[in-house]
Motif scaffolding. Structure first.
Motif, short mmCIF file in Angstrom:
data_model
loop_
_atom_site.label_atom_id
_atom_site.label_comp_id
_atom_site.label_asym_id
_atom_site.label_seq_id
_atom_site.Cartn_x
_atom_site.Cartn_y
_atom_site.Cartn_z
N ASN A 84 49.27 41.61 51.92
CA ASN A 84 47.91 41.10 52.02
C ASN A 84 47.27 41.44 53.35
OD1 ASN A 84 48.32 39.76 49.54
ND2 ASN A 84 49.14 37.95 50.59
N PRO A 133 38.31 35.76 53.79
CA PRO A 133 38.56 36.48 52.55
C PRO A 133 39.85 37.27 52.71
CG PRO A 133 36.98 37.67 53.86
CD PRO A 133 37.33 36.43 54.65
N TYR A 134 40.53 37.53 51.61
CA TYR A 134 41.75 38.33 51.68
C TYR A 134 41.94 39.12 50.40
CZ TYR A 134 44.33 34.98 48.75
OH TYR A 134 44.76 34.19 47.71
N ALA A 135 42.75 40.16 50.50
CA ALA A 135 43.09 40.99 49.34
C ALA A 135 44.50 41.50 49.52
CB ALA A 135 42.11 42.16 49.20
N VAL A 150 47.91 44.01 47.50
CA VAL A 150 48.45 44.86 46.44
C VAL A 150 49.97 44.71 46.44
CG1 VAL A 150 46.59 46.56 46.50
CG2 VAL A 150 48.59 46.88 47.97
N TYR A 197 47.42 43.31 41.86
CA TYR A 197 46.53 43.13 43.01
C TYR A 197 45.97 41.72 42.98
CZ TYR A 197 42.59 43.90 39.77
OH TYR A 197 41.70 43.81 38.72
N GLN A 198 45.42 41.29 44.11
CA GLN A 198 44.83 39.97 44.18
C GLN A 198 43.72 39.94 45.21
OE1 GLN A 198 48.07 37.33 45.21
NE2 GLN A 198 48.18 38.03 47.32
N VAL A 199 42.78 39.04 45.02
CA VAL A 199 41.72 38.78 45.98
C VAL A 199 41.53 37.27 46.05
CG1 VAL A 199 40.52 40.98 45.67
CG2 VAL A 199 39.92 39.03 44.22
N ARG A 239 42.93 31.95 44.71
CA ARG A 239 43.59 33.23 44.48
C ARG A 239 43.31 33.73 43.07
NH1 ARG A 239 49.79 33.97 42.76
NH2 ARG A 239 50.32 36.00 43.65
N TYR A 240 42.82 34.96 42.97
CA TYR A 240 42.67 35.63 41.68
C TYR A 240 43.68 36.76 41.66
CZ TYR A 240 40.69 38.47 37.92
OH TYR A 240 40.51 39.20 36.77
#
Length: 221
Positions: free
Chosen positions: A121, A136-138, A140, A169-171, A190-191
């Protein structure tokens, strides 16, 4: 592609562990929360009619996250291990991208679907004052998805247990509030998506996505 992703993940982890020149503050974090999984869609890839498939519906479940990270001031990098599990609640046949309502059925069984994930992340911290931060975060990574006692069915076939690997993946976004000098209360959304995974028996392509609300602690070390 999977090998390239795993290699890049390993390189990023190596940088996080061995980059004292970047003056990063190390931390560990743990979170727990509720997860809602969208209908899990399966498409038959063993026939000429790719519109045939089925969906699994689930109840809400629990999710757990643990991470080791490096804080560089305005941004952070972290390696995250996650787990989520949901009971399977319904099954529906799908054709031409439309759900047959008369084929949908609620299930009173003990089946479940669980996901074990390893993610890298990146987060950007925005200071609101008094050391309160929103971010915000993302990320893989990879996911190991397990279906246990699940109705994995096409016409003429029925399978109950399956496990597959998938890219993921997530955002998301969160807020961190200090509770002591080295401890922050961390709340986040979290998505998470694991899409395009493939399995045989039944021969199907699947997609899984989920939404989580989590609360935890981030501790400097």
């Amino acid at each position: 592609m999977k090998k390239a992703l795993l290699l890049s993940m390993a390189l990023m982890v190596a940088v996080m562990w061995s980059a004292p020149g970047f003056s990063a503050d190390k931390y560990v974090s743990g979170s727990m929360g509720i997860v809602w999984v969208d209908d899990i869609e399966f498409e038959d890839h063993d026939t000429d009619d790719s519109d045939e498939g089925f969906e699994l519906g689930t109840d809400s479940g629990i999710t757990l996250l643990g991470a080791y990270g490096c804080d560089y001031g305005d941004y952070r990098l972290e390696a995250e291990l996650g787990y989520q599990t949901n009971d399977i609640a319904s099954w529906a046949e799908v054709s031409s991208n439309e759900k047959y309502n008369d084929e949908s059925e609620d299930l009173d069984e003990d089946g479940n679907v669980s996901v074990l994930s390893l993610m890298l992340n990146g987060a950007y911290d925005i200071d609101l004052g008094n050391d309160v931060e929103v971010y915000p975060y993302a990320g893989v990574g990879v996911a190991h998805i397990t279906f246990e006692d699940a109705p994995l069915c096409f016409e003429g076939s029925s399978f109950r247990n399956k496990d597959v690997f998938s890219l993921a993946y997530q955002v998301g976004a969160g807020i961190a509030i200090p509770v002591s000098e080295n401890i922050q209360l961390d709340a986040r959304y979290r998505y998470f998506v694991a899409e395009g995974f493939s399995m045989d028996k039944p021969a199907a392509n699947g997609d899984l996505s989920s939404h989580s609300a989590l609360l935890g602690l981030r501790v400097g070390i």
